[in-house]
Design a protein around this motif. Structure first.
Motif, short mmCIF file in Angstrom:
data_model
loop_
_atom_site.label_atom_id
_atom_site.label_comp_id
_atom_site.label_asym_id
_atom_site.label_seq_id
_atom_site.Cartn_x
_atom_site.Cartn_y
_atom_site.Cartn_z
N UNK A 179 0.85 -1.19 0.00
CA UNK A 179 0.00 0.00 0.00
C UNK A 179 0.89 1.24 0.00
N UNK A 180 0.60 2.17 -0.87
CA UNK A 180 1.36 3.42 -0.95
C UNK A 180 1.07 4.27 0.27
N UNK A 181 2.11 4.70 0.99
CA UNK A 181 1.93 5.51 2.19
C UNK A 181 2.25 6.97 1.97
N UNK A 182 2.87 7.30 0.85
CA UNK A 182 3.27 8.67 0.63
C UNK A 182 4.67 8.97 1.16
N UNK A 183 5.25 8.02 1.87
CA UNK A 183 6.59 8.18 2.40
C UNK A 183 7.59 7.76 1.32
N UNK A 184 8.71 8.50 1.18
CA UNK A 184 9.72 8.09 0.19
C UNK A 184 10.44 6.82 0.65
N UNK A 185 10.84 6.01 -0.30
CA UNK A 185 11.61 4.81 0.00
C UNK A 185 13.07 5.21 0.18
N UNK A 186 13.57 5.16 1.43
CA UNK A 186 14.94 5.57 1.72
C UNK A 186 15.82 4.36 2.00
N UNK A 187 15.38 3.16 1.67
CA UNK A 187 16.14 1.97 2.01
C UNK A 187 17.51 1.96 1.33
N UNK A 188 17.60 2.41 0.07
CA UNK A 188 18.89 2.45 -0.61
C UNK A 188 19.86 3.39 0.07
N UNK A 189 19.36 4.53 0.49
CA UNK A 189 20.19 5.53 1.15
C UNK A 189 20.65 5.08 2.53
N UNK A 190 19.78 4.37 3.25
CA UNK A 190 20.06 4.02 4.65
C UNK A 190 20.54 2.59 4.84
N UNK A 191 20.61 1.80 3.77
CA UNK A 191 20.94 0.38 3.87
C UNK A 191 22.23 0.12 4.65
N UNK A 192 23.24 0.93 4.43
CA UNK A 192 24.53 0.68 5.06
C UNK A 192 24.75 1.51 6.32
N UNK A 193 23.74 2.20 6.78
CA UNK A 193 23.84 2.98 8.00
C UNK A 193 23.64 2.07 9.20
N UNK A 194 24.60 2.00 10.12
CA UNK A 194 24.48 1.09 11.26
C UNK A 194 23.24 1.40 12.10
N UNK A 195 22.54 0.34 12.51
CA UNK A 195 21.40 0.48 13.39
C UNK A 195 20.09 0.79 12.69
#
Length: 162
Positions: free
Chosen positions: A107-123
């Protein structure tokens, strides 16, 4: 509650607004749901940063709807609910509805998909919805145990290199 937010004007920051808008819990109650979770009302107002009564934005409603639907698809690892869900999946598979049994619709929530940007961020990671505090505590304990095991393995490797 999902039916209630679809069929009523939803507001934030108040129980009602005097012009027909109602909070999601009242919408659920009017639709036959019986709940008295004041913590939901506080969390909803905190999420929307409500400082007074106003109509909920489309983005807020999409996010609420997505979270409610995700909570309906969550399957605990044990208990009566898990057994009932397993029986429903088996019946759907027998009926040939494998797609519905395998995965909840996105379901589209209107939130941007930031998984690529945050994938390597610890935690950082996506979390599943927890309906019960003890389920969350159990998952947290498992995560802390896994983190301790990884740290021990890393320390052992570092000692080998020295």
């Amino acid at each position: 509650m999902v039916d209630g937010i679809e069929s009523n004007p939803i507001i934030v920051g108040a129980y009602t607004d005097g012009s027909g808008g109602i909070c999601p819990m009242l919408a659920a109650h009017r639709g036959g749901g019986r709940t008295s979770l004041a913590s939901f009302a506080r969390a909803w107002d905190r999420y929307t940063e409500a400082s007074g009564a106003r109509r909920a934005t489309g983005r807020e409603l999409n996010t609420l709807r997505a979270m409610l639907e995700a909570s309906l698809y969550y399957e605990p690892e044990s208990g009566d609910l898990a057994r009932a869900a397993a029986e429903v999946r088996e019946q759907r598979a027998v009926a040939g509805d494998a797609a519905a049994a395998a995965k909840a619709p996105a379901r589209e929530t209107g939130e941007p998909d930031r998984s690529g940007e945050l994938r390597h961020r610890p935690g950082w990671a996506w979390l599943r919805v927890f309906r019960r505090y003890d389920d969350w505590q159990e998952a947290l304990a498992r995560a802390e145990e896994q983190q301790a095991d990884q740290a021990a393995t890393r320390d052992a490797r570092e000692r080998e290199l020295v």
